[in-house]
Design a protein around this motif. Structure first.
Motif, PDB file in Angstrom:
ATOM      1  N   ASP A  67       0.824  -1.214   0.000  1.00  0.00           N
ATOM      2  CA  ASP A  67       0.000   0.000   0.000  1.00  0.00           C
ATOM      3  C   ASP A  67       0.861   1.268   0.000  1.00  0.00           C
ATOM      4  N   GLU A  68       0.193   2.397  -0.054  1.00  0.00           N
ATOM      5  CA  GLU A  68       0.895   3.686  -0.028  1.00  0.00           C
ATOM      6  C   GLU A  68      -0.077   4.786   0.382  1.00  0.00           C
ATOM      7  N   CYS A 113      -3.735   1.921  -9.895  1.00  0.00           N
ATOM      8  CA  CYS A 113      -4.353   0.680  -9.402  1.00  0.00           C
ATOM      9  C   CYS A 113      -4.239  -0.407 -10.467  1.00  0.00           C
ATOM     10  N   GLY A 140      -3.453  -3.797   5.205  1.00  0.00           N
ATOM     11  CA  GLY A 140      -3.094  -2.821   4.190  1.00  0.00           C
ATOM     12  C   GLY A 140      -3.857  -1.563   4.557  1.00  0.00           C
ATOM     13  N   PHE A 141      -4.453  -0.925   3.571  1.00  0.00           N
ATOM     14  CA  PHE A 141      -5.337   0.210   3.885  1.00  0.00           C
ATOM     15  C   PHE A 141      -6.796  -0.160   3.651  1.00  0.00           C
ATOM     16  N   ASN A 142      -7.099  -1.416   3.846  1.00  0.00           N
ATOM     17  CA  ASN A 142      -8.494  -1.848   3.774  1.00  0.00           C
ATOM     18  C   ASN A 142      -9.134  -1.527   5.113  1.00  0.00           C
ATOM     19  N   VAL A 152      -6.942  -4.020  -6.402  1.00  0.00           N
ATOM     20  CA  VAL A 152      -6.200  -2.824  -5.963  1.00  0.00           C
ATOM     21  C   VAL A 152      -7.141  -1.624  -6.045  1.00  0.00           C
ATOM     22  N   GLY A 178      -5.525   6.519   0.763  1.00  0.00           N
ATOM     23  CA  GLY A 178      -4.482   5.523   0.561  1.00  0.00           C
ATOM     24  C   GLY A 178      -4.772   4.742  -0.701  1.00  0.00           C
ATOM     25  N   THR A 180      -4.207   0.733  -2.064  1.00  0.00           N
ATOM     26  CA  THR A 180      -3.871  -0.533  -1.406  1.00  0.00           C
ATOM     27  C   THR A 180      -4.266  -1.757  -2.219  1.00  0.00           C
TER      28      THR A 180
END
Ligand code: F6R
Length: 241
Positions: A67-68, A113, A140-142, A152, A178, A180
């Motif tokens: 992620d980022e 993505c 992640g960023f979920n 993604v 985010g 992810t």
């Protein structure tokens, strides 16, 4: 889901690193998907050390960032890009063509993505996904409330993540979105490894492992994974029955 407990963070990290090594030995062209953050930091240090000492051939391995933070430059020390580059890819001199990291500054986030979606699909899926766990149960960023069937995607960050995420930066940052790898890829990964350490993770770990499966706590989805391993230190495991 299997559960392994270790005495402390060092022992946990050493064991996670060993899993990574065994994964490469069993499949030299392993596709890794790797979290950033405090939890896996030491495991990656041990991993680099073991790879070098044991002369492990990782030349066919593919590394995908989990992620980022959107809007954060890749060279910001708080970015996931920087974290994985400094702690894994630079020390091992991983060929750039084997690395897929999100660009948090991408103008077209949808295209970003798709780029990572394609990378995962073209490499025949993730072999080992290594994740930490957020204080709100994110993977992640979920974030809480997320749909399971996401590959993604871009997400609005939960307020907990926006606040806790400040710890990675040397000055206050606006962390609104985010990008992810989604829970669908997490579930489809051939192996999933969730690691957690410290007493502050004990409550969310208990909910993750013993609670009902709900997207309100995304980490509970791990109970649905066919080949999941949860690795904890004694403190993180402290509330388990
Ligand atoms: C980081 C990530 C996050 C972290 C989680 C725990 O790439 O995906 O989900 O794994 O927020 O962070 P730490 O390990 O810093 O406690």
């Amino acid at each position: 889901m299997n559960l392994l407990k270790y005495k402390n963070y060092e022992a946990l990290s050493e064991a996670v690193a060993e899993k990574m090594i065994l994964q490469i030995i069993s499949k030299p062209n392993t596709v890794f998907c790797l979290a950033s953050g405090n939890s896996p930091l030491k495991a990656y240090e041990y991993f680099v050390e073991k790879v070098q000492k044991q002369n492990i051939d990782y030349s066919q391995c593919v590394f995908i960032g989990l992620d980022e933070w959107v809007g954060i430059t890749p060279d910001d020390t708080g970015s996931c890009h920087y974290f994985l580059t400094k702690n894994v890819f630079e020390p091992l001199n991983v060929p750039t063509e084997n690395i897929y990291l999100f660009d948090g500054l991408a103008k077209n986030l949808e295209a970003e993505c798709q780029r990572i979606n394609q990378a995962i699909i073209e490499n025949n899926g993730i072999d080992l996904i290594i994740v930490g766990i957020g204080m709100n149960g994110h993977i992640g960023f979920n974030e809480p409330g997320i749909a399971i069937d996401n590959y993604v995607h871009v997400v609005d960050l939960d307020s907990v993540t926006q606040t806790v995420g400040q710890k990675y930066f040397d000055k206050p940052m606006l962390l609104k979105k985010g990008i992810t790898v989604g829970l669908q890829f997490f579930l489809e990964a051939k192996n999933a490894l969730l690691m957690a350490n410290g007493s502050k993770k004990a409550a969310i770990i208990k909910q993750t492992i013993e609670g009902e499966i709900t997207t309100a706590v995304p980490s509970t989805i791990i109970q649905l994974h066919r080949n999941a391993l949860v690795m904890l230190d004694e403190e993180a495991a402290g509330n388990l029955v």
